[in-house]
Design a protein around this motif. Sequence first.
Motif, PDB file in Angstrom:
ATOM      1  N   TYR A   4       0.838  -1.193   0.000  1.00  0.00           N
ATOM      2  CA  TYR A   4       0.000   0.000   0.000  1.00  0.00           C
ATOM      3  C   TYR A   4       0.877   1.249   0.000  1.00  0.00           C
ATOM      4  CZ  TYR A   4      -3.960  -3.002   1.092  1.00  0.00           C
ATOM      5  OH  TYR A   4      -4.939  -3.976   1.042  1.00  0.00           O
ATOM      6  N   ILE A  48      -7.239  12.642   0.860  1.00  0.00           N
ATOM      7  CA  ILE A  48      -7.451  12.000  -0.441  1.00  0.00           C
ATOM      8  C   ILE A  48      -8.941  11.896  -0.715  1.00  0.00           C
ATOM      9  CG2 ILE A  48      -7.138   9.843  -1.739  1.00  0.00           C
ATOM     10  CD1 ILE A  48      -4.521   9.441  -0.156  1.00  0.00           C
ATOM     11  N   GLU A  50     -12.599  10.607  -2.083  1.00  0.00           N
ATOM     12  CA  GLU A  50     -13.268   9.317  -1.889  1.00  0.00           C
ATOM     13  C   GLU A  50     -12.964   8.349  -3.041  1.00  0.00           C
ATOM     14  OE1 GLU A  50     -16.199   7.224   0.683  1.00  0.00           O
ATOM     15  OE2 GLU A  50     -15.076   9.072   0.922  1.00  0.00           O
ATOM     16  N   GLU A  52     -10.281   8.318  -4.736  1.00  0.00           N
ATOM     17  CA  GLU A  52      -8.825   8.127  -4.721  1.00  0.00           C
ATOM     18  C   GLU A  52      -8.131   8.626  -5.992  1.00  0.00           C
ATOM     19  OE1 GLU A  52      -7.740   4.141  -3.303  1.00  0.00           O
ATOM     20  OE2 GLU A  52      -7.873   5.116  -1.349  1.00  0.00           O
ATOM     21  N   GLN A  53      -8.774   9.543  -6.685  1.00  0.00           N
ATOM     22  CA  GLN A  53      -8.157  10.116  -7.890  1.00  0.00           C
ATOM     23  C   GLN A  53      -7.376  11.389  -7.584  1.00  0.00           C
ATOM     24  OE1 GLN A  53     -10.996  10.673 -11.051  1.00  0.00           O
ATOM     25  NE2 GLN A  53     -11.759   8.579 -10.921  1.00  0.00           N
ATOM     26  N   LEU A 346      -3.575   5.450   0.420  1.00  0.00           N
ATOM     27  CA  LEU A 346      -4.428   4.998  -0.663  1.00  0.00           C
ATOM     28  C   LEU A 346      -4.977   3.632  -0.284  1.00  0.00           C
ATOM     29  CD1 LEU A 346      -2.363   5.849  -3.893  1.00  0.00           C
ATOM     30  CD2 LEU A 346      -4.482   6.941  -3.123  1.00  0.00           C
ATOM     31  N   LYS A 347      -6.265   3.437  -0.409  1.00  0.00           N
ATOM     32  CA  LYS A 347      -6.867   2.155  -0.020  1.00  0.00           C
ATOM     33  C   LYS A 347      -6.592   1.066  -1.058  1.00  0.00           C
ATOM     34  CE  LYS A 347     -10.602   4.230   2.711  1.00  0.00           C
ATOM     35  NZ  LYS A 347     -10.242   5.625   2.460  1.00  0.00           N
TER      36      LYS A 347
END
Length: 349
Positions: A4, A48, A50, A52-53, A346-347
């Motif tokens: 990650y 970040i 939702e 993640e962009q 980042l997820k």
Amino acid sequence: MTIYTGFVGTYTKQDGKGIHTFELDTEKAELLHAAVAAEVNNSTYITISENEQFLYAVEKGGKGGGLAAFSIQNGKLHKLNDVLDSEGVPCHVSLNKSGTRAFTAQYHTGTAEMYSINAETGELIDLLDVATHEGTGPNPDRQEKAHTHFFGMTKDERFVVAVDLGTDEIITYEMAGEDLLKKAVFKTAPGAGPRHIVFHPAECIAYVMTELSNEVLVLELNEQDGTFTQLAAHKTIPADFEENSQGSAIRMSSDGRFIYAGNRGHNSIAVFETAEDGRRIQLVEIVSTKGDWPRDFDLDPTEMFLIVAHEKTHNVVLFNREVKTGRLTPANSEVTVPEGVCVTFLKGN
């Protein structure tokens, strides 16, 4: 191998560059590849989107400061633009879920501010509204005026909540188009110095970390009118600790079972377990963070690890997290990141 990407917002007073990055190898329980992600002046808090962009960072510059926007591509940051129209430099930034609004807290000017965002491109559009706090607290060194330290939405996004360390207040706002409307004010105990707030994922309960009194306050939120009622207060450092210590970050596990509260000076994290639908909490343990001045920490996407950024010893330290008990143990892995203030992940991997 599951890796990650994490980001750290830093001061830029010494060797910090603004936004640094690192990797977490969850199979080896190891932190790797710390590097500079983007040079931003005093980018002490980041968040970040939702989807993640996009990543948004506080920035010093212009009239005082504001926000910088970046796109995220394969874990790398590419600057989109910035809006530096605030009179002060923000110390906190958060977003709504749709990515159309950003909310910042300005410690030095005692303001809470709202920005508009183009959710498709990620670019910042404008500073829409500024809410100015007024008042003082009993601590002459830290509460001589308003000092907003957090500004973010409740989980249903009906309200935006500001936490003001200087005035001992938690102020609830409602968004009315491009305006912020004050709805309610909650007063903590005098001199508590509230800093950050987190919300229970399923209940109308919030937890406030106080910087000056080193406590976690348990509050109940009325979701209809935005008022808060205090249920309890719990110290986050041992009763016999008499040296300087200041509360820092507060985080909650996604299942709502555990709360983590940081102490700068005591250099520790207090772990609490919740009960009675979050209305009661009990101390599990207080753990050394293996560094000086733990400014922030976060759970990784698996929540099997907790990562701590230390401002003064410039190290980001990895802890194993026992999911069932909430307890933390050192993973004996760290990387160097100068002047770390904020940590996020980042997820996706």
